[in-house]
Design a protein around this motif. Structure first.
Motif, PDB file in Angstrom:
ATOM      1  N   VAL A  44      33.703  36.979  32.577  1.00 50.67           N
ATOM      2  CA  VAL A  44      35.092  37.295  33.061  1.00 50.67           C
ATOM      3  C   VAL A  44      35.280  38.405  31.932  1.00 50.67           C
ATOM      4  CG1 VAL A  44      37.697  36.639  32.739  1.00 50.67           C
ATOM      5  CG2 VAL A  44      35.730  35.090  33.573  1.00 50.67           C
ATOM      6  N   VAL A  45      35.993  39.669  32.429  1.00 48.83           N
ATOM      7  CA  VAL A  45      36.024  40.853  31.657  1.00 48.83           C
ATOM      8  C   VAL A  45      36.994  40.600  30.558  1.00 48.83           C
ATOM      9  CG1 VAL A  45      36.940  43.129  31.678  1.00 48.83           C
ATOM     10  CG2 VAL A  45      35.620  42.118  33.530  1.00 48.83           C
ATOM     11  N   HIS A  46      38.362  39.771  30.878  1.00 44.34           N
ATOM     12  CA  HIS A  46      39.240  39.784  29.673  1.00 44.34           C
ATOM     13  C   HIS A  46      39.756  38.381  29.608  1.00 44.34           C
ATOM     14  CE1 HIS A  46      42.542  39.932  32.485  1.00 44.34           C
ATOM     15  NE2 HIS A  46      41.911  40.898  33.167  1.00 44.34           N
ATOM     16  N   PRO A  47      40.258  37.889  28.457  1.00 41.14           N
ATOM     17  CA  PRO A  47      40.998  36.451  28.226  1.00 41.14           C
ATOM     18  C   PRO A  47      42.100  36.539  29.161  1.00 41.14           C
ATOM     19  CG  PRO A  47      40.396  37.552  26.232  1.00 41.14           C
ATOM     20  CD  PRO A  47      40.296  38.687  27.122  1.00 41.14           C
ATOM     21  N   ALA A  48      42.383  35.118  29.532  1.00 45.12           N
ATOM     22  CA  ALA A  48      43.841  34.852  29.907  1.00 45.12           C
ATOM     23  C   ALA A  48      43.951  33.251  29.417  1.00 45.12           C
ATOM     24  CB  ALA A  48      43.438  34.767  31.574  1.00 45.12           C
ATOM     25  N   PRO A  49      45.088  32.834  29.825  1.00 48.34           N
ATOM     26  CA  PRO A  49      45.484  31.703  29.344  1.00 48.34           C
ATOM     27  C   PRO A  49      44.753  30.741  30.059  1.00 48.34           C
ATOM     28  CG  PRO A  49      47.580  32.694  29.889  1.00 48.34           C
ATOM     29  CD  PRO A  49      46.411  33.401  30.296  1.00 48.34           C
ATOM     30  N   GLY A  50      44.316  29.588  29.019  1.00 40.38           N
ATOM     31  CA  GLY A  50      43.198  28.832  29.585  1.00 40.38           C
ATOM     32  C   GLY A  50      41.695  29.240  29.516  1.00 40.38           C
ATOM     33  N   HIS A  51      41.608  30.656  29.081  1.00 39.58           N
ATOM     34  CA  HIS A  51      40.103  30.961  29.330  1.00 39.58           C
ATOM     35  C   HIS A  51      40.223  31.985  28.135  1.00 39.58           C
ATOM     36  CE1 HIS A  51      36.611  31.451  31.900  1.00 39.58           C
ATOM     37  NE2 HIS A  51      36.270  32.058  30.910  1.00 39.58           N
ATOM     38  N   VAL A  52      40.352  31.642  26.996  1.00 38.13           N
ATOM     39  CA  VAL A  52      40.343  32.432  25.940  1.00 38.13           C
ATOM     40  C   VAL A  52      38.981  32.852  25.100  1.00 38.13           C
ATOM     41  CG1 VAL A  52      42.778  31.963  25.460  1.00 38.13           C
ATOM     42  CG2 VAL A  52      40.840  30.751  24.210  1.00 38.13           C
ATOM     43  N   SER A  53      38.049  32.581  25.648  1.00 35.20           N
ATOM     44  CA  SER A  53      36.873  32.795  24.769  1.00 35.20           C
ATOM     45  C   SER A  53      35.468  32.983  25.639  1.00 35.20           C
ATOM     46  CB  SER A  53      36.300  31.493  24.078  1.00 35.20           C
ATOM     47  OG  SER A  53      36.104  30.385  24.695  1.00 35.20           O
ATOM     48  N   GLY A  54      34.496  33.688  25.398  1.00 30.66           N
ATOM     49  CA  GLY A  54      33.350  33.817  26.237  1.00 30.66           C
ATOM     50  C   GLY A  54      33.568  35.080  26.979  1.00 30.66           C
ATOM     51  N   THR A  55      34.607  35.760  27.194  1.00 24.73           N
ATOM     52  CA  THR A  55      34.964  36.926  27.969  1.00 24.73           C
ATOM     53  C   THR A  55      34.233  38.038  27.168  1.00 24.73           C
ATOM     54  OG1 THR A  55      37.219  37.828  26.906  1.00 24.73           O
ATOM     55  CG2 THR A  55      36.901  35.981  28.422  1.00 24.73           C
TER      56      THR A  55
END
Length: 304
Positions: A99-110
């Motif tokens: 994923v290109v940028h973080p989002a709520p619930g997905h804040v790492s590994g971007t």
């Protein structure tokens, strides 16, 4: 808060609701959807359900998406493929599945997490969640992205995108055999009123969208093409190729499912060119096809 309503189709019959909802938006993680369900933000036919609820054809799902909470984006060390870098801009080859940028619930590994560890100076125009990000490509699309390291560079690159002077060429595999060697798709794209997580060709609340394509190779029932973007709408190539009857192979949202051995759409942003924000020099970069994309092409050639 945003409210999303979705009607379950026949192909989604008996699919778990948490899995179905998380597949609708790449920025919604499954764990985040499960938390929304626990918080009674998801109802089916106006009834609260559990995370393991199996959807039935015709079910009406209503999801109330809460306002995102401010997040601290943490730098993460990654083995990024940097194609170019100076004090103003950076060009990176994003792998499939990131994923290109973080989002709520997905804040790492971007990609943004990795960029923040790689360099401390990124433009702040897009805020804390998307520092330096001028344009984006989908999670399952691989390829080149330009990143701004200061606000001057960011404004220049965005201006070039607006004036359609950035070169963006993609390689794709589509269903069907395209009879003509090249063509142009000029059709406006907007949000699909029946599925708010999808885009479609429509006159309502749409923006102009132009995609040029050229056939590179024909197979038994697929075609390998190169697409050049004139505009940069969300899911543009995926929507346009579906619109003319040749959806992308492997595309879980806009095409037939599980037709090739690839997790996601066969789409690679292979060529990126722009004028340097400070010097005005034209720079162009090319990234080779990922191994898994090459393997699909080899498989198609053998079976043809």
């Amino acid at each position: 808060m945003e409210q999303v309503t979705y009607k379950v189709s026949e192909v989604e019959h008996l699919e778990r609701i948490d899995k179905l909802l998380s597949s609708m938006n790449e920025e919604w993680s499954r764990s985040q959807v499960q938390q929304w369900i626990k918080n009674d933000l998801v109802v089916v036919n106006e009834n609260v359900v559990k995370g393991n609820y199996k959807c039935k054809t015709g079910d009406t799902i209503t999801l109330t998406v809460p306002e995102p909470e401010p997040l601290d984006v943490e730098p993460e060390e990654m083995n990024l493929q940097i194609y170019y870098e100076d004090s103003d801009v950076l060009v990176v080859n994003k792998p499939r599945g990131m994923v290109v940028h973080p989002a709520p619930g997905h804040v790492s590994g971007t990609l943004v997490n990795g960029l923040m560890a790689h360099c401390k100076d990124l433009s702040g125009i897009n805020g804390v969640m998307r520092p330096g990000i001028v344009h984006r490509i989908d999670k399952d699309t691989s390829g080149l992205l330009m990143v701004a390291k200061n606000d001057m560079a960011h404004e220049s690159l965005v201006n070039q995108l607006v004036h359609k002077t950035v070169t963006r060429r993609y390689k794709a595999i589509v269903h069907g055999v395209i009879p003509h060697d090249k063509g142009t798709i000029d059709a406006p794209i907007g949000r699909d009123e029946k599925d708010r997580q999808s885009m479609t060709v429509t006159e309502k609340n749409s923006k102009d969208a132009v995609t040029h394509f050229q056939v590179l190779q024909r197979f038994k029932d697929f075609t390998y093409v190169e697409c050049q973007l004139e505009t940069g709408r969300t899911h543009q190539i995926r929507v346009h190729m579906k619109y003319i009857g040749y959806p992308l192979a492997g595309d879980p949202k806009y095409g037939p499912k599980k037709t090739i051995e690839l997790d996601g759409q066969a789409l690679h942003a292979g060529v990126l060119g722009f004028d340097h924000p400070r010097t005005g020099e034209y720079l162009e970069f090319e990234a080779a096809l990922p191994k898994e994309f090459e393997e699909v092409l080899d498989w198609l050639e053998k079976r043809s």
